[in-house]
Scaffold this motif. Structure first.
Motif, PDB file in Angstrom:
ATOM      1  N   GLY A   1       0.791  -1.227   0.000  1.00  0.00           N
ATOM      2  CA  GLY A   1       0.000   0.000   0.000  1.00  0.00           C
ATOM      3  C   GLY A   1       0.818   1.268   0.000  1.00  0.00           C
ATOM      4  O   GLY A   1       0.275   2.360  -0.202  1.00  0.00           O
ATOM      5  N   THR A   2       2.137   1.144   0.194  1.00  0.00           N
ATOM      6  CA  THR A   2       2.970   2.348   0.250  1.00  0.00           C
ATOM      7  C   THR A   2       2.934   3.103  -1.065  1.00  0.00           C
ATOM      8  O   THR A   2       2.880   4.343  -1.092  1.00  0.00           O
ATOM      9  CB  THR A   2       4.417   1.974   0.621  1.00  0.00           C
ATOM     10  OG1 THR A   2       4.419   1.327   1.893  1.00  0.00           O
ATOM     11  CG2 THR A   2       5.298   3.215   0.682  1.00  0.00           C
ATOM     12  N   ASP A   3       2.943   2.371  -2.188  1.00  0.00           N
ATOM     13  CA  ASP A   3       2.959   3.036  -3.494  1.00  0.00           C
ATOM     14  C   ASP A   3       1.641   3.730  -3.818  1.00  0.00           C
ATOM     15  O   ASP A   3       1.573   4.510  -4.766  1.00  0.00           O
ATOM     16  CB  ASP A   3       3.288   2.019  -4.592  1.00  0.00           C
ATOM     17  CG  ASP A   3       4.720   1.512  -4.498  1.00  0.00           C
ATOM     18  OD1 ASP A   3       5.559   2.237  -3.929  1.00  0.00           O
ATOM     19  OD2 ASP A   3       4.988   0.392  -4.974  1.00  0.00           O
ATOM     20  N   GLU A   4       0.609   3.434  -3.054  1.00  0.00           N
ATOM     21  CA  GLU A   4      -0.686   4.087  -3.277  1.00  0.00           C
ATOM     22  C   GLU A   4      -0.781   5.445  -2.585  1.00  0.00           C
ATOM     23  O   GLU A   4      -1.754   6.178  -2.788  1.00  0.00           O
ATOM     24  CB  GLU A   4      -1.808   3.179  -2.777  1.00  0.00           C
ATOM     25  CG  GLU A   4      -1.859   1.829  -3.488  1.00  0.00           C
ATOM     26  CD  GLU A   4      -2.814   0.866  -2.830  1.00  0.00           C
ATOM     27  OE1 GLU A   4      -3.574   1.302  -1.930  1.00  0.00           O
ATOM     28  OE2 GLU A   4      -2.797  -0.334  -3.186  1.00  0.00           O
ATOM     29  N   VAL A   5       0.207   5.760  -1.753  1.00  0.00           N
ATOM     30  CA  VAL A   5       0.220   7.045  -1.037  1.00  0.00           C
ATOM     31  C   VAL A   5       0.833   8.109  -1.937  1.00  0.00           C
ATOM     32  O   VAL A   5       1.933   7.931  -2.470  1.00  0.00           O
ATOM     33  CB  VAL A   5       1.031   6.926   0.271  1.00  0.00           C
ATOM     34  CG1 VAL A   5       1.088   8.282   0.979  1.00  0.00           C
ATOM     35  CG2 VAL A   5       0.424   5.867   1.176  1.00  0.00           C
ATOM     36  N   ARG A   6       0.115   9.200  -2.107  1.00  0.00           N
ATOM     37  CA  ARG A   6       0.608  10.312  -2.922  1.00  0.00           C
ATOM     38  C   ARG A   6       1.332  11.305  -2.029  1.00  0.00           C
ATOM     39  O   ARG A   6       0.816  11.693  -0.971  1.00  0.00           O
ATOM     40  CB  ARG A   6      -0.558  11.003  -3.623  1.00  0.00           C
ATOM     41  CG  ARG A   6      -0.153  12.254  -4.416  1.00  0.00           C
ATOM     42  CD  ARG A   6      -1.359  12.865  -5.116  1.00  0.00           C
ATOM     43  NE  ARG A   6      -0.998  14.054  -5.876  1.00  0.00           N
ATOM     44  CZ  ARG A   6      -1.220  15.304  -5.476  1.00  0.00           C
ATOM     45  NH1 ARG A   6      -1.821  15.507  -4.301  1.00  0.00           N
ATOM     46  NH2 ARG A   6      -0.873  16.333  -6.221  1.00  0.00           N
TER      47      ARG A   6
ATOM     48  N   ARG B   1      -4.054  10.157   0.625  1.00  0.00           N
ATOM     49  CA  ARG B   1      -4.721   8.988   0.054  1.00  0.00           C
ATOM     50  C   ARG B   1      -6.183   9.349  -0.146  1.00  0.00           C
ATOM     51  O   ARG B   1      -6.855   9.788   0.793  1.00  0.00           O
ATOM     52  CB  ARG B   1      -4.597   7.775   0.972  1.00  0.00           C
ATOM     53  CG  ARG B   1      -5.213   6.495   0.365  1.00  0.00           C
ATOM     54  CD  ARG B   1      -5.252   5.333   1.334  1.00  0.00           C
ATOM     55  NE  ARG B   1      -3.929   4.905   1.724  1.00  0.00           N
ATOM     56  CZ  ARG B   1      -3.379   5.131   2.914  1.00  0.00           C
ATOM     57  NH1 ARG B   1      -4.061   5.818   3.828  1.00  0.00           N
ATOM     58  NH2 ARG B   1      -2.179   4.695   3.219  1.00  0.00           N
ATOM     59  N   GLY B   2      -6.655   9.191  -1.360  1.00  0.00           N
ATOM     60  CA  GLY B   2      -8.047   9.527  -1.654  1.00  0.00           C
ATOM     61  C   GLY B   2      -8.387  10.971  -1.358  1.00  0.00           C
ATOM     62  O   GLY B   2      -9.517  11.271  -0.958  1.00  0.00           O
TER      63      GLY B   2
ATOM     64  N   ALA C   1       1.505   2.477   5.875  1.00  0.00           N
ATOM     65  CA  ALA C   1       1.888   2.803   4.508  1.00  0.00           C
ATOM     66  C   ALA C   1       2.287   4.273   4.381  1.00  0.00           C
ATOM     67  O   ALA C   1       3.288   4.605   3.723  1.00  0.00           O
ATOM     68  CB  ALA C   1       0.743   2.465   3.548  1.00  0.00           C
TER      69      ALA C   1
END
Length: 411
Positions: free
Chosen positions: A151-156, A215-216, A251
């Protein structure tokens, strides 16, 4: 000597604060730093010692709300700005200020006092015990890599102007506070402290920088830091100086530290304040190349033993009678029956004929209070005595915390 110990007035602040600066080496702080501490000073909680027209001693306190085991926020006096002029040492002036201050805290109904010690040897005699610890870290990023969770790569991540991002960062901080004993809920005005960045104090580093983790569309973490440029024959050797990292999930935490360790033209990441159980220590490929140095941080002093021990919860059921000694605050002397569990606690004066289970001083109560120092280790140092077999193991387990206590910033 006879000195006039009195509550600080606003007209005397400059002389009072100048006495403090001189005691800490004589260098005047940057104007914006002095302005912040002037604004934060609580005059009715600040004391000055005066020899005629000369200020020769200082002591103050801030009104804090501190997380204790169980997640409750408890009133705690943040003792600060303590000094005695070198010309007036060994005359009992510090003792007189500590006496007045603790009496005042008791009158206010505050069960806890906390401080960070410039010299730890000073405050033990007034009942303060080291309760939280921290790591200084210095990561050799040329040799250390981070293994990050799913999930780390999903964090902007995005850069933000620190002042413009302050509200979002403070919202993250406020959500983190209940989860770790020793953290301080930021009262109005204290949100300025993380942004304090006097140019004269940067020591060659960049102005303060901020990166937000999202995130989101929601901010789920942030990092405050500065970068110092440097070069050698082999190439760049810049240093990332981390001021703060807070995140709401693993993450986001990993994404921020990975970013800090990957900044171009740098070869080292340094932080002076990392929790001793920070997940970072389990993300790095080689903890030996992280330059870990452990030191004491927050010192805790129960002002009212019974009220302090009732204010927190306990990791396991406990029912013990504590025989507490407290030469400086004799109202705490005697036997206290503590019963508690993860839902709550009671701590009342024990019956005169109740046998004691553990014997300790108020200093050990303070050290163990936040759950980062165990009663068992204090017993191995000879500072806690077990009077009933099994009582030490019971109490030591109950006092513990699943999360290491930690003070996020000084005061």
């Amino acid at each position: 000597m006879t000195a006039d110990l009195r509550e600080l007035s606003q007209r005397d602040w400059d002389r009072w604060y100048g006495t403090l600066e001189r005691a800490f080496g004589g260098l005047h702080e940057a104007p914006e730093e002095r302005e912040l501490w002037d604004d934060l000073t609580e005059y009715d909680r600040s004391l000055g010692l005066w020899d005629g027209e000369e200020c020769v001693g200082t002591a103050g306190a801030f009104s804090f709300r501190m997380t204790v085991p169980g997640g409750a926020l408890v009133d705690a006096a943040g003792v600060t700005m303590v000094s005695v002029a070198a010309t007036h040492r060994r005359r009992g002036l510090l003792t007189s200020m500590m006496r007045r201050q603790l009496d005042d805290l008791r009158e206010r109904g505050e069960a806890l006092a906390v401080l960070t010690a410039s010299e730890p040897a000073i405050y033990g005699r007034f009942g303060y015990g080291a309760a939280t610890w921290l790591f200084n870290v210095s990561i050799d990023t040329a040799r250390v890599r981070l293994t990050v969770p799913a999930g780390t790569d999903e964090v902007r991540l995005r850069y933000a102007v620190p002042a413009e991002a302050a509200a979002a960062c403070e919202a993250v901080y406020a959500r983190v506070v209940p989860g770790r004993p020793g953290m301080l809920a930021r009262q109005p005005g204290w949100e300025r402290l993380p942004l304090l960045d006097p140019e004269r104090d940067r020591d060659g580093a960049s102005p303060l920088q901020c990166v937000l983790a999202e995130r989101g569309g929601e901010v789920v973490g942030y990092a405050y830091f500065a970068v110092t440029s440097g070069w050698e024959v082999q190439g760049p050797k810049g240093v990332v100086r981390v001021r703060a990292v807070e995140a709401l999930d693993p993450a986001a935490h990993a994404a921020l530290w990975r970013f800090l360790c990957d900044i171009d033209l740098t070869s080292r990441v340094e932080s002076l304040n990392v929790p001793v159980d920070d997940p970072l220590l389990h993300l790095v490929s080689d903890v030996r190349r992280c330059g870990l140095v452990m030191r004491d941080s927050l010192h805790v002093r129960p002002v009212e033993v019974g009220a302090a021990l009732e204010a927190r919860t306990y990791r396991a059921p406990v029912d013990v009678v504590l025989d507490v000694t407290d030469a400086f605050c004799p109202w705490n002397e005697g036997r206290w029956r503590l019963t508690g569990d993860p839902k709550g606690a009671s701590c009342k004066r024990a019956d005169d004929d109740a046998p004691a289970d553990l014997a300790l001083s108020v200093r050990e109560v303070g050290s163990a209070y936040l759950g980062g120092v165990s009663l068992a280790e204090l017993a191995r140092a000879g500072r806690v005595r077990e009077l009933r077999p099994g009582a030490l193991a019971e109490a030591s387990l109950a006092f513990g915390s699943e999360v290491a206590p930690w003070l996020p910033h000084g005061f």
